[in-house]
Design an enzyme around this catalytic site. Structure first.
Site, PDB file in Angstrom:
ATOM      1  N   ARG A 109       1.019  -1.078  -0.017  1.00 34.39           N
ATOM      2  CA  ARG A 109      -0.011  -0.049   0.048  1.00 34.39           C
ATOM      3  C   ARG A 109       0.917   1.235  -0.013  1.00 34.39           C
ATOM      4  NH1 ARG A 109       2.506   2.696   3.822  1.00 34.39           N
ATOM      5  NH2 ARG A 109       1.974   2.020   5.944  1.00 34.39           N
ATOM      6  N   ASP A 119      -0.644  -0.088  12.441  1.00 35.44           N
ATOM      7  CA  ASP A 119      -1.724   0.495  13.372  1.00 35.44           C
ATOM      8  C   ASP A 119      -2.363  -0.483  14.115  1.00 35.44           C
ATOM      9  OD1 ASP A 119      -1.362   3.138  11.924  1.00 35.44           O
ATOM     10  OD2 ASP A 119      -2.599   2.791  10.629  1.00 35.44           O
TER      11      ASP A 119
END
Length: 341
Positions: free
Chosen positions: A129, A296
């Site tokens: 990503r 995260d």
């Protein structure tokens, strides 16, 4: 254990606009994989183009908010976590609010009257990503909102604080206020290096907050960028982790622990001048959907055990579990209940 409001996150709430794109799209907008940048003028048309050209998912995001939501999901105790940031008074803001609230997070957004809710283009190619954040309202957070009694009450109630490095670009004053409160009250203050550009271009506010950090999270790319920005002549992640952990502290109550993830390679934990390596469970390549939110989610899983007083081994195991769940799904999303014990 009293869990209500135990963890407070502050950050840049962004609505993720996530899509599998192609190499041509990356080249057109000068986007590199495995990177995170702030949108410039040349990037602004990309969000509409993504929506028109590719199949897009809209997901409540922003690095800190992702970690808080994953932690909340792992705990399964509504209201255990709180979150502060700035959104716009618009449709995207409403989507974000309902998404975060339904996750069990107690959100206290500052709602801006005239600036739209921030968005983040999540461009995926081959499971890797790249993030392009258009902060908009997220960039408008003001320390005055934090000082309001109903918001400062969240700070008073929390025992743990987590803030991604991205918030250094928005409100270093708010970070400093919370950091000083944590140090004065023997609470745990944690931040993330977040992106190479934070270590390079926001070095001063990062250095100002660093003495207060009891835990520093990051990945290997960010750790190396931090090392380079400080003129350390090493690319060795373990050495860098030790150096960060030895950075002078504002308070001697808690020692600093550095936690560096390296994708599929072992997690590096540095404390007391020593390094421990923790292997990452192997995921077959065909199960990898999208690495967005993996770091995260690792933090979210880690925190879910840390605030229960679990040992570091359990924190890392939960972090790896959280990251493994998220990378098998599109965006930072998860099933209804965790399967972790």
């Amino acid at each position: 254990m009293e869990t209500e409001g135990i963890l407070l996150g502050m950050g840049n709430p962004l609505l993720d606009i996530s899509a599998v794109v192609d190499d041509e799209f990356l080249q057109k907008y000068d986007i590199k994989l495995n990177n995170a940048i702030l949108a410039e003028e040349k990037h602004l048309p990309m969000y509409d183009e993504m929506d028109k050209k590719f199949k897009v998912d809209f997901i409540a995001g922003g690095a800190t908010q992702n970690s808080i939501r994953v932690c909340q999901w792992m705990l399964q105790k509504p209201g255990a976590t709180s979150y502060i940031g700035c959104i716009g008074k618009d449709k995207f803001g409403e989507v974000m609010k309902s998404d975060a609230t339904s996750s069990g997070v107690n959100v206290h957004y500052f709602e801006h009257e005239s600036v739209p809710t921030g968005t983040c283009g999540v461009c995926i190619v081959g499971g890797e990503r790249s993030l392009v954040a258009n902060l908009s309202a997220a960039n408008c957070y003001k320390v005055d909102h934090l000082k309001k009694p109903e918001n400062w009450a969240l700070v008073e109630k929390a025992k743990f604080y987590y803030i991604a490095g991205f918030f250094l670009t928005v409100s270093p004053e708010s970070i400093q206020l919370v950091a000083e409160h944590a140090a004065a009250n023997d609470k745990i203050f944690m931040m993330n290096l977040s992106a190479p550009f934070i270590c390079e271009f926001f070095k001063d506010p990062q250095e100002k907050a660093l003495p207060y950090m009891d835990y520093v999270f990051g990945n290997e790319t960010e750790a190396r960028a931090f090392s380079k920005a400080h003129g350390w002549e090493t690319d060795n992640v373990e050495e860098i982790a030790i150096k960060i952990s030895r950075w002078p502290k504002a308070s001697g109550t808690h020692k600093r622990i550095t936690v560096i993830t390296q994708g599929a390679d072992p997690v590096v934990i540095a404390e007391d001048g020593k390094v421990k390596l923790f292997p990452v469970p192997v995921l077959p390549k065909d199960k990898l959907v999208d690495t967005n939110g993996a770091g995260d989610a690792f933090v979210g899983g880690f925190l879910s055990q840390l605030l229960q007083g679990k040992p570091i081994e359990e924190c890392v195991r939960a972090g790896n579990y959280g990251a493994t769940v998220i990378i098998q799904r599109s965006g930072c999303t998860y099933p209804e209940k965790p399967d972790f014990n």
